[in-house]
Design a protein around this motif. Sequence first.
Motif, mmCIF file in Angstrom:
data_model
loop_
_atom_site.group_PDB
_atom_site.id
_atom_site.type_symbol
_atom_site.label_atom_id
_atom_site.label_comp_id
_atom_site.label_asym_id
_atom_site.label_seq_id
_atom_site.Cartn_x
_atom_site.Cartn_y
_atom_site.Cartn_z
ATOM 1 N N ALA A 77 18.141 9.218 -23.696
ATOM 2 C CA ALA A 77 16.706 9.241 -23.386
ATOM 3 C C ALA A 77 16.522 8.985 -21.900
ATOM 4 N N PRO A 78 16.743 10.012 -21.088
ATOM 5 C CA PRO A 78 16.518 9.840 -19.652
ATOM 6 C C PRO A 78 15.044 9.523 -19.418
ATOM 7 N N CYS A 79 14.770 8.603 -18.499
ATOM 8 C CA CYS A 79 13.367 8.290 -18.249
ATOM 9 C C CYS A 79 13.091 8.150 -16.764
ATOM 10 N N PHE A 80 11.852 8.433 -16.435
ATOM 11 C CA PHE A 80 11.370 8.355 -15.063
ATOM 12 C C PHE A 80 9.867 8.166 -15.171
ATOM 13 N N GLY A 81 9.205 7.876 -14.053
ATOM 14 C CA GLY A 81 7.761 7.701 -14.169
ATOM 15 C C GLY A 81 7.105 7.357 -12.868
ATOM 16 N N HIS A 82 5.768 7.511 -12.900
ATOM 17 C CA HIS A 82 4.924 7.101 -11.779
ATOM 18 C C HIS A 82 4.782 5.588 -11.913
ATOM 19 N N ASP A 120 0.845 -1.199 0.000
ATOM 20 C CA ASP A 120 0.000 0.000 0.000
ATOM 21 C C ASP A 120 0.881 1.250 0.000
ATOM 22 N N VAL A 121 1.336 1.607 -1.197
ATOM 23 C CA VAL A 121 2.254 2.724 -1.345
ATOM 24 C C VAL A 121 1.485 3.913 -1.931
ATOM 25 N N ALA A 122 1.829 5.128 -1.525
ATOM 26 C CA ALA A 122 1.108 6.314 -2.010
ATOM 27 C C ALA A 122 1.840 7.022 -3.152
ATOM 28 N N ARG A 123 3.131 6.825 -3.217
ATOM 29 C CA ARG A 123 3.930 7.293 -4.351
ATOM 30 C C ARG A 123 5.032 6.268 -4.558
ATOM 31 N N ILE A 124 5.324 5.943 -5.802
ATOM 32 C CA ILE A 124 6.441 5.051 -6.106
ATOM 33 C C ILE A 124 6.967 5.445 -7.479
ATOM 34 N N GLU A 125 8.056 6.177 -7.477
ATOM 35 C CA GLU A 125 8.609 6.838 -8.661
ATOM 36 C C GLU A 125 9.925 6.202 -9.055
ATOM 37 N N LEU A 126 10.030 5.835 -10.313
ATOM 38 C CA LEU A 126 11.279 5.286 -10.826
ATOM 39 C C LEU A 126 12.072 6.380 -11.543
ATOM 40 N N VAL A 127 13.377 6.360 -11.348
ATOM 41 C CA VAL A 127 14.285 7.276 -12.059
ATOM 42 C C VAL A 127 15.453 6.444 -12.580
ATOM 43 N N ASP A 128 15.727 6.530 -13.873
ATOM 44 C CA ASP A 128 16.804 5.698 -14.421
ATOM 45 C C ASP A 128 18.182 6.282 -14.097
ATOM 46 N N GLY A 129 19.230 5.493 -14.347
ATOM 47 C CA GLY A 129 20.588 5.904 -13.980
ATOM 48 C C GLY A 129 21.032 7.169 -14.698
ATOM 49 N N LEU A 130 20.610 7.308 -15.954
ATOM 50 C CA LEU A 130 20.967 8.505 -16.720
ATOM 51 C C LEU A 130 20.339 9.752 -16.095
ATOM 52 N N SER A 131 19.054 9.644 -15.751
ATOM 53 C CA SER A 131 18.381 10.770 -15.087
ATOM 54 C C SER A 131 19.059 11.060 -13.754
ATOM 55 N N ALA A 167 25.195 16.449 -6.061
ATOM 56 C CA ALA A 167 24.870 15.521 -4.968
ATOM 57 C C ALA A 167 25.912 14.413 -4.861
ATOM 58 N N ASP A 168 26.109 13.979 -3.657
ATOM 59 C CA ASP A 168 27.053 12.900 -3.366
ATOM 60 C C ASP A 168 26.321 11.551 -3.394
ATOM 61 N N LEU A 169 25.762 11.249 -4.569
ATOM 62 C CA LEU A 169 24.983 10.011 -4.713
ATOM 63 C C LEU A 169 25.484 9.256 -5.931
ATOM 64 N N PRO A 170 25.354 7.937 -5.942
ATOM 65 C CA PRO A 170 25.753 7.182 -7.141
ATOM 66 C C PRO A 170 24.845 7.521 -8.326
ATOM 67 N N ASP A 171 25.406 7.486 -9.531
ATOM 68 C CA ASP A 171 24.603 7.693 -10.738
ATOM 69 C C ASP A 171 23.895 6.385 -11.058
ATOM 70 N N ALA A 172 22.954 6.026 -10.197
ATOM 71 C CA ALA A 172 22.335 4.700 -10.291
ATOM 72 C C ALA A 172 20.815 4.834 -10.255
ATOM 73 N N PRO A 173 20.106 3.832 -10.749
ATOM 74 C CA PRO A 173 18.636 3.886 -10.748
ATOM 75 C C PRO A 173 18.096 4.047 -9.333
ATOM 76 N N MET A 174 17.089 4.872 -9.208
ATOM 77 C CA MET A 174 16.517 5.163 -7.893
ATOM 78 C C MET A 174 15.007 4.961 -7.931
ATOM 79 N N VAL A 175 14.459 4.598 -6.774
ATOM 80 C CA VAL A 175 13.006 4.548 -6.605
ATOM 81 C C VAL A 175 12.661 5.421 -5.405
#
Lengths: 487, 487
Positions: free
Chosen positions: A369-374, A248-259, A269-277
């Motif tokens: 083609a950076p991609c992300f989405g709901h 039961d999640v209210a938001r779940i957003e994907l962001v690819d490594g390129l984005s 930012a001090d974060l890896p250039d890796a896919p995030m949710v």
Amino acid sequence: MTHDCSFLEALDLEDDQFSVAESRRDAHAADWGAEQRGEGVRPDAVVWPESTADVSAVLAAATDRGVPVTPYAAGTGLEGNAVPADGGISLDLTRMDDVVEYRPDDFQIDVGPGVIGSAVDEYVAPDGLFFPPLPSSGDISTIGGMIATDASGMTTVRYGEVADWVLGLEAVLADGTVIETGSRAIKTSSGYNLTELIVGSEGTLAVVTEATLELAGRPEQIRGGRAIFETLDDAAEAVFEAVRTDVDVARIELVDGLSARMANAYLDADLPDAPMVFLEFHANHGIDEEIALCRTIFEDHDVARFEMSDDDAEMDALWRARRELAYAVASYDPDLESLHPGDVTVPISQYPEIVHETKRLAAEADLLAPCFGHAGDGNLHYSVLVDPDDVAMVERGEELYAAIVERAIEMGGTATGEHGVGQGKREYLEAEHGAGAVETMRRIKRALDPTGTLNPGKVFPETARGERVREDSALEATETERPHSDR
Amino acid sequence: MTHDCSFLEALDLEDDQFSVAESRRDAHAADWGAEQRGEGVRPDAVVWPESTADVSAVLAAATDRGVPVTPYAAGTGLEGNAVPADGGISLDLTRMDDVVEYRPDDFQIDVGPGVIGSAVDEYVAPDGLFFPPLPSSGDISTIGGMIATDASGMTTVRYGEVADWVLGLEAVLADGTVIETGSRAIKTSSGYNLTELIVGSEGTLAVVTEATLELAGRPEQIRGGRAIFETLDDAAEAVFEAVRTDVDVARIELVDGLSARMANAYLDADLPDAPMVFLEFHANHGIDEEIALCRTIFEDHDVARFEMSDDDAEMDALWRARRELAYAVASYDPDLESLHPGDVTVPISQYPEIVHETKRLAAEADLLAPCFGHAGDGNLHYSVLVDPDDVAMVERGEELYAAIVERAIEMGGTATGEHGVGQGKREYLEAEHGAGAVETMRRIKRALDPTGTLNPGKVFPETARGERVREDSALEATETERPHSDR
């Protein structure tokens, strides 16, 4: 095409309610998407109705004279939905921004179409209520615009889309008839569902002048956070598994490594250039159990980091890359521009595949083609970055863009999950719905707007207005002089 | 009116797929409501299609010949929705009862219209899924019938109505055109929402031949029970307060003291003849907190008893009076019969008022009107009991019945919350929706079914078919002989 709009002077409008000034017409010739595509056509006049009677008078007179009317509000559309395709009148509804009636006991509010989405939220917040399906542009776009495209966004995975929260409408047909649809009862099985027919019809069937919205109680607990994965396939599979397991999640957003790379560079930012949710949970009870369930599923998909918080500032920090993503993509390389922003949406089981395919096709085309989405909805936004001066690159970009839309449709998905068809996705309508359904939509269009006054050049590959123009041509044999010709 | 259906013999149908036998025609001349009203008109023929192609062939041929077609399935409607008003063909869809495709990963199932509701639940139960909006008749009525009326029921307060769980349809228009609507993506903003237009249109726009349904995960915890109040006003106020406080209840059913008396007599139960509220809670977490919240609210409204259980047998026992209520009312007094079963639904803030008004109007009319309802939706079912041989009493009953519907509409509610308009609620359509909206519905009807083939005599006070007949009359001046005349 230029249309004579001088009839507006004879209507019962104040001087500041209509204009043919260049600057005003220019300001209504584009939306966020059309601006980038350069598809904007200037209206011949802009009208700012202040009441349902104003809308009715303008529509009746415009229909009489064969002048197209395109409803407009915040101009935040991505598919040219509110941009005139054929000149005529831009009907700017932003002045109709009243809260007409608020019934907190019924979780209902009646508002004008020009009310900004977040203003509804602010209005009802003192009673612990909110309007759940606001899209990401909710603090600048209007309720009328959201109804026009049946908008949705990050919270749709839990709360549904705008259509799910519209109980009824007041709307004006092309001939000026004012109708009311729906009921204040939360369910009805009386008559045809005109509300749902008008929601998402992009101003081609009627102009919405008032909407009865349903509200929800604010959740007592909110937690937000971020997960970082090794691979994009892992991230997409983890999202699918979470949805399939009914987390039961209210938001779940994907962001690819390129984005992520673009966001990290933009934010330093001090974060890896890796896919995030990016995640958010809403609950009155049991939020810990739900988060633990999600974490277990993500761990099965080799999540590298999983961070959650219930502190507003910390949640904000964790979400920063997602929030700033659009700016990060836009400013990544000054030589590159994004083709056609928009989205596709597929059944959740196909989500890993559409994400994988998008990256594969982009690599094949040698394009970024950076991609992300709901992601919980199976939604994917993707940008195809091209150098606008490089004709071959733009062509490859167009092909890539189209290939992804076509793959989504093949997977049983839709060419447009939340931004409507407008001008940008018209060519996919028949591929998605089939000839029979499209002809049925056309029959409804003709039945409600036989002269094609309302927002011609949208939704359908060849518009009802186009048909009207042909009918007019046939008439010319017998009718040599007509006032306000649209040619 | 009698229609020549001999053209059916020339279609590609097996011998057992159509019949003009008296017994078969009789069996398709009534539904649960029409039976009591004696409104049934026998069809001239019954056809049992076994495929979409069958439906398409029958509709195309019937439209060519001016023969009405009324879709039929389980016959459990209350408003005469599936009962021919004008003879012609009864199109019995019960043989189209296949599960066409099941996609548990997407929480989706494609079924024929003849599938029984509870069969869907049984089919998907092994995967922990269910179809949430099943009405109380779910174990005998069909998915097609539920779609026709946009049915709903006890669980709608938590899960919504049938329309909320239909993602897409395959349907056949009057001219035989097969269309597909919707998407397998859980959201789309592409084109007009034909799915929601067809859902609830009672077979007057198209015949549904396949439906893509969404499913939900079964809740891990279920608790059920019963509360008993001193007064009906207390009970109705308590329900309103619980809904307003956003208590997460999955069923919340009100039963008035008169109904309770009937149920207690019927069941020989040792319970007070007092207003009762039946409850069920569904949750994965926090069910105790939610029940405690509800109990506190009920105590503020002087609840006399509040009993809950998580044991199936105990829950069954607590719910017994509600479950057997229809039988209890029907068998209360052999001299009395119930007029027009059906429901009204009002905004929840008006619920105490409609309940109070119903009892007041019944007392004024000196009639017994036991009432109960899916209270969380603002829904009220009421029976007006009359001696059918007492003409004056029947007349008073009709007036009482109408007065309650009119009061519901005045309160912003609907004449029919879940059973459609059919033949029984046609006269209220305009009072509820206004002339403009009804004319808009008619325009859509004429656009999709210009000859008025599909289910004439329903929904509209004066039907599209009625209009066609008038058009035919005008034609007669020039057209003296027509095959398959419908007069």
